[in-house]
Design a protein around this motif. Structure first.
Motif, PDB file in Angstrom:
ATOM      1  N   ASP A  60       0.813  -1.212   0.000  1.00 50.59           N
ATOM      2  CA  ASP A  60       0.000   0.000   0.000  1.00 50.59           C
ATOM      3  C   ASP A  60       0.850   1.267   0.000  1.00 50.59           C
ATOM      4  OD1 ASP A  60      -2.576  -1.248   0.075  1.00 50.59           O
ATOM      5  OD2 ASP A  60      -2.233  -1.705   2.195  1.00 50.59           O
ATOM      6  N   ARG A  61       2.001   1.197   0.659  1.00 44.59           N
ATOM      7  CA  ARG A  61       2.892   2.370   0.714  1.00 44.59           C
ATOM      8  C   ARG A  61       4.334   1.878   0.674  1.00 44.59           C
ATOM      9  NH1 ARG A  61       5.078   6.674   4.195  1.00 44.59           N
ATOM     10  NH2 ARG A  61       4.585   8.670   3.199  1.00 44.59           N
ATOM     11  N   ALA A  62       5.011   2.199  -0.403  1.00 43.86           N
ATOM     12  CA  ALA A  62       6.347   1.662  -0.639  1.00 43.86           C
ATOM     13  C   ALA A  62       7.349   2.781  -0.868  1.00 43.86           C
ATOM     14  CB  ALA A  62       6.334   0.722  -1.851  1.00 43.86           C
ATOM     15  N   LEU A  63       8.575   2.521  -0.460  1.00 48.41           N
ATOM     16  CA  LEU A  63       9.694   3.415  -0.744  1.00 48.41           C
ATOM     17  C   LEU A  63      10.580   2.757  -1.787  1.00 48.41           C
ATOM     18  CD1 LEU A  63      11.878   5.417   1.714  1.00 48.41           C
ATOM     19  CD2 LEU A  63      12.993   3.771   0.212  1.00 48.41           C
ATOM     20  N   ALA A  64      11.029   3.549  -2.742  1.00 48.57           N
ATOM     21  CA  ALA A  64      11.969   3.071  -3.753  1.00 48.57           C
ATOM     22  C   ALA A  64      13.193   3.972  -3.742  1.00 48.57           C
ATOM     23  CB  ALA A  64      11.329   3.058  -5.133  1.00 48.57           C
ATOM     24  N   HIS A  65      14.363   3.363  -3.818  1.00 53.79           N
ATOM     25  CA  HIS A  65      15.619   4.097  -3.715  1.00 53.79           C
ATOM     26  C   HIS A  65      16.533   3.722  -4.871  1.00 53.79           C
ATOM     27  CE1 HIS A  65      19.930   3.783  -2.523  1.00 53.79           C
ATOM     28  NE2 HIS A  65      19.751   5.037  -2.143  1.00 53.79           N
ATOM     29  N   ALA A  66      17.260   4.692  -5.384  1.00 55.67           N
ATOM     30  CA  ALA A  66      18.264   4.452  -6.418  1.00 55.67           C
ATOM     31  C   ALA A  66      19.536   5.197  -6.040  1.00 55.67           C
ATOM     32  CB  ALA A  66      17.767   4.917  -7.786  1.00 55.67           C
ATOM     33  N   THR A  67      20.673   4.642  -6.442  1.00 51.20           N
ATOM     34  CA  THR A  67      21.950   5.284  -6.131  1.00 51.20           C
ATOM     35  C   THR A  67      22.856   5.269  -7.343  1.00 51.20           C
ATOM     36  OG1 THR A  67      23.726   5.408  -4.489  1.00 51.20           O
ATOM     37  CG2 THR A  67      23.173   3.224  -5.315  1.00 51.20           C
ATOM     38  N   SER A  68      23.844   6.138  -7.319  1.00 50.40           N
ATOM     39  CA  SER A  68      24.855   6.186  -8.359  1.00 50.40           C
ATOM     40  C   SER A  68      26.124   6.745  -7.737  1.00 50.40           C
ATOM     41  CB  SER A  68      24.404   7.070  -9.527  1.00 50.40           C
ATOM     42  OG  SER A  68      25.350   7.055 -10.585  1.00 50.40           O
ATOM     43  N   GLY A  69      27.264   6.366  -8.281  1.00 54.77           N
ATOM     44  CA  GLY A  69      28.524   6.853  -7.757  1.00 54.77           C
ATOM     45  C   GLY A  69      29.070   5.981  -6.651  1.00 54.77           C
ATOM     46  N   PRO A  70      30.310   6.217  -6.228  1.00 58.41           N
ATOM     47  CA  PRO A  70      30.958   5.374  -5.228  1.00 58.41           C
ATOM     48  C   PRO A  70      30.388   5.565  -3.831  1.00 58.41           C
ATOM     49  CG  PRO A  70      32.353   7.259  -5.756  1.00 58.41           C
ATOM     50  CD  PRO A  70      31.208   7.295  -6.721  1.00 58.41           C
TER      51      PRO A  70
ATOM     52  N   GLN B 273      25.305   9.456  -4.745  1.00 54.91           N
ATOM     53  CA  GLN B 273      24.088  10.137  -5.186  1.00 54.91           C
ATOM     54  C   GLN B 273      22.893   9.235  -4.901  1.00 54.91           C
ATOM     55  OE1 GLN B 273      24.779  11.724  -9.298  1.00 54.91           O
ATOM     56  NE2 GLN B 273      26.807  10.866  -8.954  1.00 54.91           N
ATOM     57  N   ASN B 274      21.834   9.816  -4.340  1.00 56.63           N
ATOM     58  CA  ASN B 274      20.708   9.003  -3.896  1.00 56.63           C
ATOM     59  C   ASN B 274      19.377   9.660  -4.247  1.00 56.63           C
ATOM     60  OD1 ASN B 274      22.010   6.746  -2.167  1.00 56.63           O
ATOM     61  ND2 ASN B 274      23.043   8.614  -1.528  1.00 56.63           N
ATOM     62  N   LEU B 275      18.479   8.847  -4.775  1.00 51.08           N
ATOM     63  CA  LEU B 275      17.124   9.273  -5.122  1.00 51.08           C
ATOM     64  C   LEU B 275      16.142   8.423  -4.340  1.00 51.08           C
ATOM     65  CD1 LEU B 275      15.648  10.028  -8.617  1.00 51.08           C
ATOM     66  CD2 LEU B 275      14.571   8.271  -7.201  1.00 51.08           C
ATOM     67  N   VAL B 276      15.121   9.052  -3.792  1.00 51.62           N
ATOM     68  CA  VAL B 276      14.094   8.348  -3.021  1.00 51.62           C
ATOM     69  C   VAL B 276      12.720   8.762  -3.531  1.00 51.62           C
ATOM     70  CG1 VAL B 276      13.052   8.008  -0.741  1.00 51.62           C
ATOM     71  CG2 VAL B 276      15.546   8.169  -0.968  1.00 51.62           C
ATOM     72  N   ALA B 277      11.871   7.778  -3.745  1.00 56.29           N
ATOM     73  CA  ALA B 277      10.472   8.033  -4.135  1.00 56.29           C
ATOM     74  C   ALA B 277       9.548   7.288  -3.183  1.00 56.29           C
ATOM     75  CB  ALA B 277      10.229   7.583  -5.575  1.00 56.29           C
ATOM     76  N   VAL B 278       8.409   7.877  -2.912  1.00 57.85           N
ATOM     77  CA  VAL B 278       7.368   7.244  -2.100  1.00 57.85           C
ATOM     78  C   VAL B 278       6.166   6.984  -2.997  1.00 57.85           C
ATOM     79  CG1 VAL B 278       5.790   7.502  -0.148  1.00 57.85           C
ATOM     80  CG2 VAL B 278       8.157   8.324   0.023  1.00 57.85           C
ATOM     81  N   LEU B 279       5.751   5.730  -3.044  1.00 65.80           N
ATOM     82  CA  LEU B 279       4.638   5.311  -3.896  1.00 65.80           C
ATOM     83  C   LEU B 279       3.498   4.807  -3.030  1.00 65.80           C
ATOM     84  CD1 LEU B 279       6.687   3.205  -6.503  1.00 65.80           C
ATOM     85  CD2 LEU B 279       6.186   5.649  -6.563  1.00 65.80           C
ATOM     86  N   GLU B 280       2.276   5.136  -3.433  1.00 67.61           N
ATOM     87  CA  GLU B 280       1.097   4.681  -2.695  1.00 67.61           C
ATOM     88  C   GLU B 280       0.045   4.161  -3.663  1.00 67.61           C
ATOM     89  OE1 GLU B 280      -0.462   7.783  -0.285  1.00 67.61           O
ATOM     90  OE2 GLU B 280       1.146   7.693   1.205  1.00 67.61           O
ATOM     91  N   GLY B 281      -0.719   3.177  -3.181  1.00 65.50           N
ATOM     92  CA  GLY B 281      -1.854   2.679  -3.933  1.00 65.50           C
ATOM     93  C   GLY B 281      -3.141   3.224  -3.346  1.00 65.50           C
ATOM     94  N   GLU B 282      -4.185   3.236  -4.150  1.00 69.15           N
ATOM     95  CA  GLU B 282      -5.491   3.684  -3.662  1.00 69.15           C
ATOM     96  C   GLU B 282      -6.167   2.545  -2.921  1.00 69.15           C
ATOM     97  OE1 GLU B 282      -7.279   4.928  -7.317  1.00 69.15           O
ATOM     98  OE2 GLU B 282      -6.700   7.008  -7.007  1.00 69.15           O
ATOM     99  N   SER B 283      -6.920   2.883  -1.881  1.00 70.35           N
ATOM    100  CA  SER B 283      -7.619   1.848  -1.121  1.00 70.35           C
ATOM    101  C   SER B 283      -8.769   1.313  -1.951  1.00 70.35           C
ATOM    102  CB  SER B 283      -8.146   2.426   0.194  1.00 70.35           C
ATOM    103  OG  SER B 283      -9.015   3.515  -0.053  1.00 70.35           O
TER     104      SER B 283
END
Length: 350
Positions: A326-336, A340-350
């Motif tokens: 229902d509520r998830a975090l997704a993370h991506a990185t680059s570099g040593p 570098q870090n990217l974070v997204a929060v995703l949600e579904g509808e009830s």
């Protein structure tokens, strides 16, 4: 944070990650996944308002190699298109901003990487400071080992705990048909102490694609869209000597800006190519045992360079599509060392 438009990931597709794909060009690797992600929504290429890709010419060994992959998309009639020399997660960020501004209602994002033709450990040294660090040629595994040793010395983990992370990732990957490594880990020798083979990512080739859509268009294309409630990316200092390698403040800041701490999470797809980096990210994001971390197996099971971060976003979205999150975090990185870090929060509808 409230945005002008609601934007969701409505479809995700990926190739199997293979140790070698010598028989395939980059175009031939990308085309099936593009067709697959369009088929999932019923869209045609002409229905896409914006296209953005992520890759690196350093893997291909030739300048502007990404333009060849456009043959797989179809650039005639002319399309609105962009490219980032980064993991595809950053291409998704650009497409998300494009939709937020109202310049497009739908977007196709894809990423690919063929690491097998060269020595990816050496290729990634080109990310380092070109004056003081790169001339020393410390490869990506050696730098990750420095980070792991710093974490052990600080009491943040130990080698058995790292082995447990690797074992769990391989076990979870058993349910992922696209993963490169599955099942038990053979007793591995040290690659660079304290990292053993199971603590390091496999070298592999792969591609992934997602489709974004806004508002009611997203609901028309997907039964349960994965709404992007927030997304942010931050960077650490370039010099490793001025950083605390046992922590990731840029990840924590990006997560806060994305709204990750505003409500409980049930899933986290972390782009942690090394087992020690999962430990750092868990601590930086305050993830407890109630959060399912990397149910796909994560980057320890499949790590196609330039696509692995986008796959983390796609895997998190796919679990929401299936009703498993229902509520998830997704993370991506680059570099040593998680530079570098990217974070997204995703949600579904009830």
């Amino acid at each position: 944070m409230r945005y002008a438009r609601d934007v969701a990931i409505v479809a995700f597709a990926q190739t199997d990650t293979l140790r070698r794909s010598d028989e395939l060009s980059e175009v031939e690797m990308v085309m099936p996944v593009l067709h697959d992600v369009l088929r999932r929504t019923g869209l045609r290429s002409s229905d896409i308002g914006f296209t953005c890709s992520g890759s690196t010419d350093y893997l291909a060994g030739r300048a502007f190699s990404f333009t060849m992959a456009l043959d797989g998309v179809g650039a005639w009639p002319p399309i609105s298109e962009s490219h980032v020399e980064m993991d595809g997660a950053w291409a998704l960020y650009e497409a998300w901003v494009k939709i937020l501004t109202g310049e497009a209602d739908t977007a196709l994002v894809y990423a690919y990487g063929k690491s097998s033709p060269g020595e990816v450990r050496d290729v990634l040294t080109r990310q380092l400071d070109p004056y003081y660090v790169a001339p020393l040629w410390p490869d990506s595994v050696a730098l990750a080992a420095l980070q792991a040793q710093a974490l052990i010395d600080a009491g943040g983990t130990d080698e058995p705990a790292l082995a447990a992370v690797a074992a769990r990732s391989r076990a979870d990957a058993s349910d992922n048909p696209h993963a490169q490594l599955k099942g038990s880990i053979p007793s591995g020798e040290y690659i660079v102490r304290p990292l053993r083979r199971g603590d390091c990512p496999p070298v592999g080739d792969g591609a992934a694609a997602v489709i974004l859509a806004a508002g009611d268009r997203a609901r028309d294309l997907c039964e349960r869209p994965a709404w992007i409630r927030g997304m942010d990316h931050r960077i650490e200092p370039h010099s490793l000597g001025v950083r605390d390698l046992t922590d990731s403040p840029s990840t924590r800041l990006a997560a806060g800006r994305a709204g990750a701490f505003e409500a409980p999470l049930d899933t986290a797809e972390l782009h942690a190519p090394f087992s020690s980096q999962e430990v750092v990210l868990r601590r930086s994001l305050n993830l407890n045992d109630s959060v399912r971390v990397n149910p796909s197996g994560g980057a320890l099971a499949a790590n196609p360079v330039m696509a692995a971060g986008l796959i983390r976003l796609g895997e998190a979205a796919a679990r929401i599509h299936r009703g498993e999150s229902d509520r998830a975090l997704a993370h991506a990185t680059s570099g040593p060392c998680l530079q570098q870090n990217l974070v997204a929060v995703l949600e579904g509808e009830s």
